[in-house]
Motif scaffolding. Structure first.
Motif, PDB file in Angstrom:
ATOM      1  N   UNK A  70       0.633  -1.333   0.127  1.00  0.00           N
ATOM      2  CA  UNK A  70      -0.025   0.025  -0.211  1.00  0.00           C
ATOM      3  C   UNK A  70       0.892   1.299  -0.093  1.00  0.00           C
ATOM      4  N   UNK A  71       0.408   2.229  -0.694  1.00  0.00           N
ATOM      5  CA  UNK A  71       1.070   3.461  -0.791  1.00  0.00           C
ATOM      6  C   UNK A  71       0.124   4.405  -1.137  1.00  0.00           C
ATOM      7  N   UNK A  72       0.395   5.953  -0.635  1.00  0.00           N
ATOM      8  CA  UNK A  72      -0.260   6.892  -0.896  1.00  0.00           C
ATOM      9  C   UNK A  72       0.249   7.929  -2.018  1.00  0.00           C
ATOM     10  N   UNK A  73       1.372   7.398  -2.472  1.00  0.00           N
ATOM     11  CA  UNK A  73       2.115   7.969  -3.676  1.00  0.00           C
ATOM     12  C   UNK A  73       1.686   7.546  -4.981  1.00  0.00           C
ATOM     13  N   UNK A  74       0.666   7.842  -5.447  1.00  0.00           N
ATOM     14  CA  UNK A  74       0.042   7.254  -6.630  1.00  0.00           C
ATOM     15  C   UNK A  74       0.713   7.503  -7.910  1.00  0.00           C
ATOM     16  N   UNK A  75       1.421   8.818  -8.081  1.00  0.00           N
ATOM     17  CA  UNK A  75       2.204   9.113  -9.049  1.00  0.00           C
ATOM     18  C   UNK A  75       3.413   8.383  -9.315  1.00  0.00           C
ATOM     19  N   UNK A  76       4.066   8.310  -7.959  1.00  0.00           N
ATOM     20  CA  UNK A  76       5.320   7.544  -8.070  1.00  0.00           C
ATOM     21  C   UNK A  76       5.096   6.101  -8.630  1.00  0.00           C
ATOM     22  N   UNK A  77       3.981   5.588  -7.992  1.00  0.00           N
ATOM     23  CA  UNK A  77       3.698   4.253  -8.290  1.00  0.00           C
ATOM     24  C   UNK A  77       3.333   3.971  -9.743  1.00  0.00           C
ATOM     25  N   UNK A  78       2.565   5.012 -10.341  1.00  0.00           N
ATOM     26  CA  UNK A  78       2.275   4.886 -12.060  1.00  0.00           C
ATOM     27  C   UNK A  78       3.577   5.110 -12.531  1.00  0.00           C
ATOM     28  N   UNK A  79       4.622   5.859 -12.261  1.00  0.00           N
ATOM     29  CA  UNK A  79       5.762   6.250 -12.857  1.00  0.00           C
ATOM     30  C   UNK A  79       6.536   4.823 -13.248  1.00  0.00           C
ATOM     31  N   UNK A  80       6.721   4.045 -12.264  1.00  0.00           N
ATOM     32  CA  UNK A  80       7.352   2.632 -12.323  1.00  0.00           C
ATOM     33  C   UNK A  80       6.584   1.633 -12.743  1.00  0.00           C
ATOM     34  N   UNK A  81       5.489   1.553 -13.405  1.00  0.00           N
ATOM     35  CA  UNK A  81       4.634   0.590 -13.932  1.00  0.00           C
ATOM     36  C   UNK A  81       4.628   0.228 -15.373  1.00  0.00           C
ATOM     37  N   UNK A  82       4.376  -0.937 -15.766  1.00  0.00           N
ATOM     38  CA  UNK A  82       4.288  -1.361 -17.172  1.00  0.00           C
ATOM     39  C   UNK A  82       2.960  -1.305 -17.349  1.00  0.00           C
ATOM     40  N   UNK A  83       1.994  -1.723 -16.721  1.00  0.00           N
ATOM     41  CA  UNK A  83       0.625  -1.585 -16.685  1.00  0.00           C
ATOM     42  C   UNK A  83      -0.025  -1.155 -15.554  1.00  0.00           C
ATOM     43  N   UNK A  84      -0.948  -0.235 -15.778  1.00  0.00           N
ATOM     44  CA  UNK A  84      -1.610   0.471 -14.627  1.00  0.00           C
ATOM     45  C   UNK A  84      -3.151   0.399 -14.588  1.00  0.00           C
TER      46      UNK A  84
END
Length: 443
Positions: A70-84
């Motif tokens: 779990x994380x509250x930093x959605x932008x950082x999570x999106x930035x390191x993903x191949x599929x969102x």
């Protein structure tokens, strides 16, 4: 000969961890070997964006989502993903996060029908420019595979009409009214108690949810960008137990339908997109759709009539559709293939509600005396509306002495003409009340 190196894991970012999100997370975490075999590479859940990391996320059957994901930093999570995967709902921040993912070259899977209906064109354009997938099978009718068949399997055909029960809550409510004779409010309370309806059932009962899905289906079927504002919408609040009982007597059931159809030549016509309660003949396949199930009936030139049926809501059914899209997007990303492009064709004009072609069933209270039916029929003839069937019964209650019930079903005509006809009938001296006006579809 050197051994081939194993492909790197494909990282999935999950935005939202509600009922659907927890099931998506479970599907990825519990089935890594199956997913890897289907994709051709390991699939890794990189993280889950939530508003607060404090609450425990758990599925209905007790599977606990690991808190370290779990994380509250959605932008950082999106930035390191191949599929969102976006299952958070609403317009913002979902739109911004999806746009960020597409711009960065990540594929996107969403179940957000409201966002697609309102802002779909700009998101599809962004996906096309980036050459990545924007997949949304779960946005319409839950687990039912309807988006891919219309977008891909019927891409070489001409779809003339899509007729669907796309909201499980309203179908449950109307089915309860039909089988038990209860009024709308009681049926809604039962739906809420079972978890089918929210505490505020407005989105379902007033047709907003179904209208968003109708916009998506129409866009796919007719290769035309149809927005939520283009959909004529009427919910089920006005449907009474008496309406349901009369529907039975005339060989119909009442369903909330999403209707998208071509009016005129299939390659040079207009389209009508609407959501409203309608009478469906007992012998039509949609009449047999019970409970909280969904069904979509498609009529195409080559394929003929097709019906897709199944569970339209719930965590697991919706997650099933989401995961199917994840596998598709991951496979294409692994092979370096371009995403599925938006299907664009001729921009069909979307007609206003009054231009739709439909049939009406009108129930009236009239003076029980000779000649009244002839007067009513005369008004219909003056407006160019022909009668299909007529049913008249006398009232047997003391307070309705001298009053008869008249039920008229018309042939197909423009809605504007039908409305004007009903208004003219209401002004006749023998007509005591227009009790109900319902459209008839599927015949």
């Amino acid at each position: 000969m050197p051994e081939k190196s194993s492909p790197s894991p494909l990282r999935v970012a999950l935005l939202g961890c509600g009922v659907v999100g927890t099931e998506v997370a479970r599907g990825i975490l519990q089935n890594p070997i199956d997913l890897a075999a289907r994709v051709g590479a390991p699939v890794e859940l990189a993280g889950i964006a939530v508003r607060s990391v404090d609450a425990v996320r758990v599925t209905d059957d007790g599977f606990v989502i690991p808190s370290e994901l779990l994380t509250t930093d959605a932008e950082a999570l999106v930035d390191r993903a191949d599929v969102v995967v976006e299952v958070m709902g609403g317009i913002e921040p979902a739109r911004t996060l999806i746009g960020r993912a597409l711009e960065a070259g990540a594929a996107v899977v969403t179940a957000n029908k409201a966002l697609l209906a309102e802002r779909g064109p700009e998101l599809f354009e962004a996906a096309d420019q980036a050459g990545v997938d924007l997949l949304f099978e779960a946005a319409v009718a839950g687990a039912i595979p309807i988006v891919r068949p219309i977008r891909e399997s019927l891409a070489g055909d001409h779809v003339r009409r899509v007729l669907g029960i796309v909201n499980g809550t309203t179908n449950f409510v109307l089915d309860k009214m039909t089988t038990e004779g209860v009024e709308l409010d009681q049926a809604v309370k039962e739906a809420q108690a079972l978890g089918y309806a929210e505490a505020d059932p407005t989105a379902d009962v007033d047709g907003f949810d179904a209208a968003a899905k109708a916009a998506i289906l129409a866009s796919l079927a007719f290769h035309t960008r149809v927005a939520l504002k283009d959909v004529a919408r009427e919910g089920i609040r006005g449907v009474t137990a008496a309406d349901v009982a009369w529907a039975k007597r005339t060989g119909h059931v009442i369903k909330l339908l999403a209707v998208a159809e071509v009016i005129g030549p299939v390659d040079d016509g207009d389209i009508s997109v609407r959501v409203h309660p309608a009478l469906v003949p007992d012998d039509h396949p949609l009449a047999a759709v019970r409970g909280a199930f969904n069904a979509v009936f498609v009529e195409a030139d080559g394929a003929g009539p097709l019906m897709f049926y199944g569970q339209g809501a719930g965590g697991r059914p919706t997650a099933s559709a989401v995961l199917g899209d994840v596998v598709s997007a991951a496979r294409r990303r692994l092979t370096g293939g371009k995403g599925v492009r938006e299907s664009k064709g001729q921009a069909f004009p979307v007609l206003p509600a009054e231009a739709a072609i439909t049939r009406f069933q009108v129930r009236l209270a009239i003076a029980d005396r000779p000649g009244v039916l002839a007067q009513v029929a005369g008004v219909l003839a003056e407006h160019g509306v022909s009668i299909d069937t007529v049913r008249q019964t006398s009232s047997h209650t003391e307070d309705q002495s001298g009053i008869a019930n008249l039920v008229i079903t018309t042939h197909a005509a423009r809605e504007a003409s039908l409305r004007a006809t009903v208004d003219a009938v209401a002004r006749l001296e023998p007509v005591r009340q227009i009790i109900s006006v319902l459209r008839v579809e599927g015949s």
